[in-house]
Write a protein that holds these residues in place. Structure first.
Motif, short mmCIF file in Angstrom:
data_model
loop_
_atom_site.label_atom_id
_atom_site.label_comp_id
_atom_site.label_asym_id
_atom_site.label_seq_id
_atom_site.Cartn_x
_atom_site.Cartn_y
_atom_site.Cartn_z
N PHE B 127 0.81 -1.22 0.00
CA PHE B 127 0.00 0.00 0.00
C PHE B 127 0.85 1.27 0.00
N ALA B 128 2.17 1.09 -0.17
CA ALA B 128 3.10 2.21 -0.02
C ALA B 128 2.70 3.43 -0.84
N LYS B 129 2.18 3.21 -2.05
CA LYS B 129 1.93 4.35 -2.94
C LYS B 129 0.51 4.87 -2.85
N ARG B 130 -0.30 4.24 -2.02
CA ARG B 130 -1.69 4.70 -1.90
C ARG B 130 -1.74 6.04 -1.18
N LYS B 131 -2.85 6.74 -1.46
CA LYS B 131 -3.14 7.95 -0.70
C LYS B 131 -4.00 7.55 0.51
N PRO B 132 -3.90 8.30 1.60
CA PRO B 132 -4.63 7.92 2.82
C PRO B 132 -6.13 7.70 2.61
N ASP B 133 -6.75 8.49 1.72
CA ASP B 133 -8.20 8.33 1.59
C ASP B 133 -8.58 7.05 0.85
N GLN B 134 -7.58 6.28 0.43
CA GLN B 134 -7.89 5.00 -0.21
C GLN B 134 -7.69 3.84 0.76
N LEU B 135 -7.54 4.15 2.04
CA LEU B 135 -7.28 3.11 3.03
C LEU B 135 -8.48 2.90 3.94
N SER B 136 -8.59 1.70 4.48
CA SER B 136 -9.63 1.43 5.46
C SER B 136 -9.15 1.93 6.83
N GLY B 137 -10.06 1.93 7.78
CA GLY B 137 -9.72 2.41 9.13
C GLY B 137 -8.56 1.64 9.74
N GLY B 138 -8.59 0.33 9.59
CA GLY B 138 -7.52 -0.50 10.15
C GLY B 138 -6.19 -0.22 9.49
N GLN B 139 -6.22 0.01 8.19
CA GLN B 139 -4.98 0.32 7.48
C GLN B 139 -4.42 1.67 7.89
N ARG B 140 -5.31 2.62 8.08
CA ARG B 140 -4.87 3.95 8.51
C ARG B 140 -4.20 3.86 9.88
N GLN B 141 -4.80 3.05 10.73
CA GLN B 141 -4.24 2.87 12.06
C GLN B 141 -2.82 2.35 11.96
N ARG B 142 -2.60 1.42 11.03
CA ARG B 142 -1.27 0.83 10.92
C ARG B 142 -0.27 1.79 10.25
N VAL B 143 -0.78 2.64 9.37
CA VAL B 143 0.10 3.68 8.82
C VAL B 143 0.57 4.59 9.95
N ALA B 144 -0.39 4.96 10.79
CA ALA B 144 -0.05 5.83 11.92
C ALA B 144 0.98 5.17 12.83
N LEU B 145 0.83 3.88 13.02
CA LEU B 145 1.77 3.15 13.87
C LEU B 145 3.16 3.10 13.22
N ALA B 146 3.18 2.76 11.93
CA ALA B 146 4.47 2.68 11.23
C ALA B 146 5.17 4.03 11.26
N ARG B 147 4.42 5.10 11.06
CA ARG B 147 5.00 6.44 11.05
C ARG B 147 5.55 6.81 12.43
N ALA B 148 4.87 6.32 13.47
CA ALA B 148 5.28 6.69 14.82
C ALA B 148 6.48 5.89 15.31
N ILE B 149 6.70 4.71 14.75
CA ILE B 149 7.83 3.90 15.25
C ILE B 149 9.07 4.01 14.39
N ILE B 150 8.96 4.67 13.22
CA ILE B 150 10.07 4.62 12.28
C ILE B 150 11.32 5.32 12.80
N LYS B 151 11.13 6.30 13.67
CA LYS B 151 12.31 6.99 14.21
C LYS B 151 12.89 6.24 15.41
N ARG B 152 12.35 5.09 15.68
CA ARG B 152 12.74 4.28 16.84
C ARG B 152 12.82 5.16 18.09
N PRO B 153 11.68 5.70 18.47
CA PRO B 153 11.66 6.57 19.64
C PRO B 153 11.93 5.77 20.91
N LYS B 154 12.37 6.45 21.93
CA LYS B 154 12.56 5.77 23.21
C LYS B 154 11.21 5.44 23.83
#
Lengths: 313, 363
Positions: B127-154
C-alpha cells in the motif's frame, strides 16, 4: 390464491417505487441543468454576441458596427480588430501592465490575507464570528464610497500626508494619489475579503492534529507550516488568488478614480473604446483577448490540480 | 530496574481547573503502560505533556535520565500515535511514514530501506503508494503506527489506539501491538478509556480520575485488589456492600453488613479497627450460586431468589434478589452441557463466597 395476491401487491409497490424513482431522476436532472442553463443564457450567449461584434467593422450607425453575415448569409467579418490589437504596441503594454498590477495586488492580498485567515480560523468560536463579521462589514458600504474614501486618505493634504508631516517624517506632501501605488493599494484593499474568506474556509476545516503530528515527527513550527498547513491550504489559496486576480485584472473604477490619466489598464482601455471612441468591434476584441488571458491559466491550473488529486499508482 | 520515564509532581492547570493534579509516576524501560480513565480525567493532558504539546504548570518529566520538561515536541525522543491517526492527507503512505526520517536528515537510501521495513512490520508494503483516503480504518491505524515507530523513539505514546476500530479488528490489533512492542523493545504509554483494552495490553495500569492516580498496578492487582470503590467499579463489574468492622481475629475480619443482610468474613488485616466503616467488594465470578445450602462454615452465605438471568453461552449471569431486596450479580461458567437451565426465574437459591474473594475497601 394467496401467491397471486402477493404477486399483485409486489407489482403495485414496484410500480409506485418506479414512478418515485423517475420523478427523483427528473428533479436531479433539473438541478444539474439549472446552473448550465444559467451559464448558457448569461455567459455563453453574451460571449457569442461579443465574439460576433469583434469580427465586425465600426460604422457610424445604430448599432455602430457592420453585420458579420451579409444578406446571403455568407461570412463577412474579418479578424482585423485582433490584428490591430497585436500590431499596436499600446494594447500589449496595457495588457501586461494589468497582469502585473493584478498579480501584485493578488500577492499583497495573499500576504495580508493568509495570516488574517489563519488567525481567525485559530481563534475561539465567539471572537471568530466577530472577526468574520469585521471582514465582511465593508460590504455594507458602497464599493464606490470606499474607493472615494481612499482619495481622502491619499490626497496631497489627505490624512496620510498630514500625519506623516505632523510626525516630521516628511516636509513636503508625497504624491500618493494618481499613481500606480494608489491603484495597487486600492485593489488590495477592495479585494482582500475575497482572499480571506476562501482561505479561512480551508484553514478552519484543517485538523490541528496534523500539525502536532508533524512537530512530533521532528518538524519545527515553521517547518510544519510549510509541510502541512501550506499544501493543505492550497485549494483555498488558489480560490482566493483567482477571486482577486480575475476581477482585479479587469477593474475599471479603481484605476479611474485613484490612478493617473496615464495609468492605462485594460479595463480602462475597454471602457474608452466602448464609450469614448464608440468602436464596439475593437472593444469586443479587447474583451475577448482579456477573457482568453484569464481562462487559459485557470484551465492549466485546474488540470494541474486534477493531476495532483489523481491517485498515484 | 532503572526508571526510564520519571514523572515528578506534574500539575497542569487550565485557569482554575486542574486537569492533572500533582501526579508522579515511574515507568520502566520496555513496559507497556496504560493510563486508564473516563473522559475528562486528565489522561490525554498527561500524554500531551509527555509528548511536549502542553507545558506542565508544575513538575518535571525525565526520559532516560534527561529532563525533557521544557523541550519542544520535535526534540524529544518520543513519538505519538494520535487518536485521529493524523495521517497527512496530501502524502502517500510511504511519504507519511518517511516524514519523520526526512526531518531527521537521514540519507535517502536509508529512508527507503527503513520505510520498507516499517511497512513490512505493519503488513502494508503493497500500500506504499496509496493515498490515505484510499485506506480502510484499520490500514490507517497501521500507517499511523508505522509512522510513529520509524524513528525508533525511546517512548511511543498511543492515544486511544484502538478506539476507532470495530470489535474484531480491535482484538486482532491488540495482539499485533503487543508483538510489535515486544519486537522493538520500545516503551509504550497508552491512554485509553477501555478497561478491557488496558487489561489485555498492559504490563501495568494507572487508573486516573479527576487528574489524579487512584491506583497503579498490574492488571491483576488492579482487578483483584482494587484499592477503592472507584477502581473496583471502573474495572469490570463488582458487588459492593457497606458495613462495619465487627471483629478482628488473627486470620479473619468479620464485617457486619446490613446491605448484604449478613456478616461477611474477609481475610484479616491490621489497618482497620473495630467499628470502622468499610466497603466490601466481591466480583460476580467469585460468587457461587446453588439451590443447596453450602456447608463450608467460613464462607459468607446469603439466601435469595433468581430475579433475572442471562445465558451467554460460556457464562450465565444471574441477578439474585436478597431478602432485603438488594440485587447481587453472579456469573457462573457453564461447565456442563445440559438441555435445560441450571436455574430458572424465581428459584430460591443460596449464594456464597470465600473469605479470600472479598476485597475490603477503606475509602
Amino acid at each position: 390464491m394467496a401467491p397471486a395476491q402477493r404477486r399483485g401487491v409486489a407489482g403495485v409497490t414496484l410500480m409506485a417505487g418506479d414512478t418515485a424513482f423517475r420523478t427523483d431522476q427528473l428533479w436531479r436532472r433539473v438541478a444539474v441543468a439549472a446552473p448550465y442553463l444559467w451559464l448558457l443564457v448569461f455567459f455563453l450567449a453574451p460571449f457569442a454576441i461579443i465574439l460576433k461584434i469583434s469580427l465586425a467593422d465600426p460604422i457610424i450607425a445604430q448599432p455602430p458596427f457592420t453585420q458579420t453575415f451579409d444578406a446571403e448569409g455568407d461570412f463577412a467579418g474579418s479578424a482585423d480588430n485582433f490584428r490591430f490589437l497585436l500590431t499596436d504596441k499600446l494594447y500589449a503594454v496595457t495588457y501586461l501592465r494589468s497582469v502585473v498590477m493584478a498579480a501584485a495586488a493578488t500577492i499583497l492580498c495573499l500576504a495580508l490575507g493568509f495570516p488574517m485567515a489563519y488567525g481567525i480560523a485559530r481563534s475561539d468560536a465567539t471572537t471568530r464570528s466577530l472577526l468574520l463579521l469585521l471582514i465582511v462589514l465593508p460590504f455594507w458600504i458602497s464599493f464606490l464610497l470606499r474607493v472615494y474614501a481612499w482619495m481622502g486618505l491619499m490626497n496631497n493634504y489627505g490624512v496620510i500626508n498630514n500625519l506623516l508631516m505632523w510626525i516630521g517624517i516628511i516636509e513636503q506632501p508625497i504624491q500618493l494619489m494618481y499613481t500606480d501605488f494608489a491603484i495597487f493599494v486600492g485593489l488590495a484593499y477592495s479585494y482582500l475579503p475575497f482572499m480571506i474568506l476562501p482561505l479561512y474556509a480551508t484553514l478552519e476545516r484543517m485538523d490541528l492534529d496534523l500539525i502536532e503530528a508533524a512537530q512530533d515527527l521532528g518538524a519545527s513550527r515553521t517547518r510544519a507550516f510549510w509541510d502541512i498547513t501550506w499544501p493543505l491550504a492550497r485549494p483555498g489559496i488558489i480560490a482566493g488568488c483567482l477571486l482577486v486576480f480575475i476581477p482585479a485584472m479587469g477593474e475599471y473604477v479603481i484605476p479611474y478614480l485613484l490612478g493617473g490619466p496615464e495609468a492605462l489598464l485594460i479595463g480602462r482601455v475597454l471602457f474608452d473604446e466602448f464609450f469614448v471612441n464608440r468602436d464596439w468591434p475593437l472593444a469586443s476584441a479587447v474583451a475577448i483577448v482579456l477573457l482568453l488571458l484569464l481562462v487559459v491559466p485557470i484551465v492549466l491550473l485546474q488540470r494541474n490540480q486534477a493531476k495532483r488529486e489523481e491517485p498515484a499508482t | 530496574m532503572k526508571d526510564f520515564i520519571r514523572i515528578r509532581g506534574i500539575s497542569k492547570y487550565f485557569g482554575d481547573f486542574a486537569a492533572v493534579d500533582d501526579v508522579s509516576l515511574d515507568i520502566a524501560k520496555g513496559e507497556l503502560f496504560s493510563i486508564l480513565g473516563g473522559s475528562g480525567c486528565g489522561k490525554t493532558t498527561l500524554l500531551r505533556i509527555l509528548a511536549g504539546f502542553e507545558l506542565p504548570t508544575k513538575g518535571t518529566v525525565e526520559i532516560d535520565g534527561v529532563d525533557v520538561t521544557n523541550q519542544p515536541p520535535y526534540q524529544r525522543p518520543v513519538n505519538m500515535m494520535f487518536q485521529s491517526y493524523a495521517i497527512f492527507p496530501h502524502m502517500s503512505v510511504a511519504k507519511n511514514v518517511a516524514y519523520g526520517l526526512q526531518k531527521e536528515g537521514v540519507a535517502r537510501t536509508d529512508i527507503e530501506k527503513r520505510v520498507d521495513q516499517a511497512l513490512d512490520l505493519v503488513q502494508l508494503r503493497d500500500f506504499a503508494k496509496r493515498k490515505p483516503d484510499q485506506l480502510s480504518g484499520g490500514q490507517r491505524q497501521r500507517v499511523a503506527l508505522a509512522r510513529a515507530i520509524i524513528k525508533r523513539p525511546k517512548v511511543l505514546l498511543l492515544d486511544e489506539p484502538l478506539a476507532a476500530l470495530d470489535k474484531k479488528l480491535r482484538e486482532r490489533t491488540q495482539f499485533e501491538l503487543m508483538n510489535i512492542q515486544d519486537e522493538l523493545g520500545i516503551t509504550f504509554v497508552v491512554v485509553t478509556h477501555d478497561q478491557e483494552e488496558a487489561m489485555t495490553l498492559s504490563t501495568r495500569i494507572a487508573v486516573m480520575e479527576q487528574g489524579r492516580f487512584l491506583q497503579i498496578g498490574t492488571p491483576l492487582e488492579i482487578y483483584e485488589y482494587p484499592r477503592n470503590r472507584f477502581v473496583a467499579d471502573f474495572i469490570g463489574t463488582i458487588n459492593t456492600f457497606d458495613g462495619t468492622v465487627q471483629q478482628i481475629d488473627e486470620n479473619t475480619l468479620v464485617i457486619d453488613s446490613e446491605e448484604a443482610g449478613t456478616t461477611i468474613t474477609a481475610l484479616g488485616r491490621h489497618d482497620v479497627v473495630v467499628g470502622q466503616k468499610v466497603c466490601v467488594a466481591v466480583r460476580p465470578e467469585k460468587i457461587f450460586v446453588g439451590k443447596d445450602e453450602p456447608d463450608n462454615s467460613e464462607d459468607t452465605r446469603v439466601r435469595g431468589v433468581v430475579h433475572d438471568l442471562g445465558y451467554l453461552g460460556n457464562l450465565s449471569l444471574y441477578r439474585i434478589k436478597l431478602v432485603n431486596d438488594n440485587i447481587v450479580l453472579v456469573s457462573s461458567q457453564n461447565r456442563r452441557r445440559s438441555a435445560s437451565r441450571f436455574l430458572e426465574w424465581e428459584d430460591e437459591v443460596w449464594i456464597s463466597w470465600r473469605p479470600r474473594s472479598v476485597a475490603v475497601l477503606l475509602e
